[in-house]
Design an enzyme around this catalytic site. Sequence first.
Site, mmCIF file in Angstrom:
data_model
loop_
_atom_site.group_PDB
_atom_site.id
_atom_site.type_symbol
_atom_site.label_atom_id
_atom_site.label_comp_id
_atom_site.label_asym_id
_atom_site.label_seq_id
_atom_site.Cartn_x
_atom_site.Cartn_y
_atom_site.Cartn_z
ATOM 1 N N ILE A 139 15.064 0.025 45.348
ATOM 2 C CA ILE A 139 14.168 1.058 44.813
ATOM 3 C C ILE A 139 12.814 0.956 45.516
ATOM 4 O O ILE A 139 12.179 -0.097 45.480
ATOM 5 C CB ILE A 139 13.977 0.888 43.298
ATOM 6 C CG1 ILE A 139 15.314 0.965 42.568
ATOM 7 C CG2 ILE A 139 13.026 1.948 42.760
ATOM 8 C CD1 ILE A 139 15.223 0.684 41.079
ATOM 9 N N GLY A 190 29.118 -14.545 39.640
ATOM 10 C CA GLY A 190 28.052 -14.791 40.605
ATOM 11 C C GLY A 190 26.831 -13.926 40.411
ATOM 12 O O GLY A 190 26.013 -13.778 41.326
ATOM 13 N N GLU A 193 21.346 -16.488 38.976
ATOM 14 C CA GLU A 193 20.750 -17.424 39.917
ATOM 15 C C GLU A 193 21.325 -18.826 39.689
ATOM 16 O O GLU A 193 21.905 -19.116 38.641
ATOM 17 C CB GLU A 193 19.234 -17.461 39.716
ATOM 18 C CG GLU A 193 18.530 -16.142 39.975
ATOM 19 C CD GLU A 193 18.162 -15.942 41.433
ATOM 20 O OE1 GLU A 193 18.509 -16.815 42.266
ATOM 21 O OE2 GLU A 193 17.548 -14.910 41.742
ATOM 22 N N ASP A 204 12.291 -14.119 36.591
ATOM 23 C CA ASP A 204 12.483 -13.300 37.797
ATOM 24 C C ASP A 204 11.838 -11.921 37.626
ATOM 25 O O ASP A 204 11.082 -11.453 38.479
ATOM 26 C CB ASP A 204 13.983 -13.157 38.074
ATOM 27 C CG ASP A 204 14.306 -12.091 39.099
ATOM 28 O OD1 ASP A 204 14.294 -12.396 40.294
ATOM 29 O OD2 ASP A 204 14.579 -10.940 38.683
ATOM 30 N N LYS A 208 8.179 -9.862 39.293
ATOM 31 C CA LYS A 208 8.104 -8.496 39.821
ATOM 32 C C LYS A 208 7.035 -7.688 39.097
ATOM 33 O O LYS A 208 6.283 -6.922 39.714
ATOM 34 C CB LYS A 208 9.466 -7.824 39.682
ATOM 35 C CG LYS A 208 10.583 -8.547 40.422
ATOM 36 C CD LYS A 208 11.957 -7.993 40.056
ATOM 37 C CE LYS A 208 13.068 -8.822 40.674
ATOM 38 N NZ LYS A 208 14.415 -8.371 40.260
#
Length: 429
Positions: A139, A190, A193, A204, A208
Site C-alpha cells: 500500500i 508461517g 514472526e 509491529d 508503523k
Amino acid sequence: MTAAPLRLGIAGLGTVGVGVLKMIQKNAALITQRTGRAVTVSAVCAQSRGKDRGVDLSGYAWEDDPVVLAKRDDVDVFVELIGGSTGPAKQATQAAIAAGKDVITANKAMLAEHGHSLALSAEAAGRVIRYEAAVAGGIPVVKALTEGLAGNEIQRVLGVMNGSCNYILTRMEDAGLTYEEVFAEADGLGYLEADPNLDVGGIDAAHKLAILASIAFGTEVDFASVVIEGIGAITIEDIHAAADMGYRVKLLGVAQQTGRGLEQRMTPCLVPANSPFGQLQGGTNMVILEGGDVGQIVLRGAGAGEGPTASAVMSDVLDLARGLRLNTFGQAATGLVKSQPAMTATTAPFYLRLQLLDKPGALAKVAAVMGEAGVSIDRMRQYGHDAEQAPVLIVTHKTTRAAIDQILEDFTKTQVVEGQPVALRIEAV
C-alpha cells in the site's frame, strides 16, 4: 537514454530481497523505459552464501559484511532488507549515509526507534532515506502522505496494519475457533514472526503507526509514547458478542493531534461491521487518512509478502532513478517538533464483558459502580447462564479510558463479578 545506471547494493536476501531481485531481472526493460536509466545490482549480502533462494545471483558480487557492502564504490543506493532496530541493519545504514549513499529500507523497527537521528544524518549529508516498504507492504501510504496529500492538514490516521492479527481475528469469527486454535494455525502457516509477540502483541503495527504519525503531524518519531495492547485477551465470546451487536474486533491503530497532545494507540477496538475496517478480511491491510480538505482517503491492499513488499521497495528505487528526492519524513528533520504525548485519549463508547455471579442485586451493584464513575449505559445484554454465573455485555456512552479503568477496578470489589472483565474501545470510522 543518457543517464548512467542506478547501481544498487542489496543487504538481506530473505523473502523481500529475493522479490526485489526477481522484479529487477524480470522488468529491466520496463524500468529503463519508465525512468530513462537502467537499474542494476552491483553486489548483495546475506547470512548464507550457499543457500538456494530460487533466483540467479551469479551476476552480482557477494559481500559477507553489510557495512562493507554499504561502502562499495560501485553502489549508489544501499537497500537494507536485514531487519532489526539495531545491529547490522543500523550500522550498515549509518555507514551508507557516511559514504554518500542514498538508502532504501523496509525496516520499520529501525525507523520507529531511530528514524529521527538517521534522518538528521542523511539530510546533513545530502542523502535521502526511502521506506515505502516499511509500512503496510504494497500500500503506497508513505507516498500518499508525503506527496499526494502534502497540501492537507492531516486530522487523523487510522490503520489495520498487521495482516497476521487481522487473519486471526477474522478466522476466529468465520470458523468459530478460539484464539489459541487460530494462533497455532497461523503459526503453522508461517504467518507469524519468529517472535510472535511482535505481531499479536501489537508491536509491529505500532512501529508503523509511529512512522505515519511523524509524517502526518510533523513530529519526531515517538514510538515510546504509543499505547500498545495486543489481541491475546480477545475470546471467541467477544467475537460473537461484537458481531451480535453489529461490530467486528480489529487491532486498530489511531493517531491524531488533539488539544491534549499527540494521541497514538495500537489496541483492539470494535468497529462497525459495515465500515471499511469492518469489511476487511484475512491478511489484508487498510489505512484511512483524513485530511482537512481532501476528506477521507481509504487505502487497501496486501500488507506483506514477497510481491507486494518488493513492489514497495521498487517504487522507491524508481523514484531515485527519476531524481525524486524528498526529506525522510516529508519535511526537514531539523523542523520536526518533539511530540507532546496526550495523557488521556479522546472519549469514546466502550464495550464491556462481565461474568456476573447469580446473586440478588448483582446487576444493581454493577450499575451503581458505573454511575459513581460517571459512566452511563447505552445498551446492555445478558445471555443464557449456568447455575452460578451469566455473561453480561454493556455498551457505554462516550467516556474516558481512565473512567473505564476505574470501574474495572471497582467491579472486583463488588463480589458479584467473576474473573477479569474485558473492555474494548468502540472507534468511529
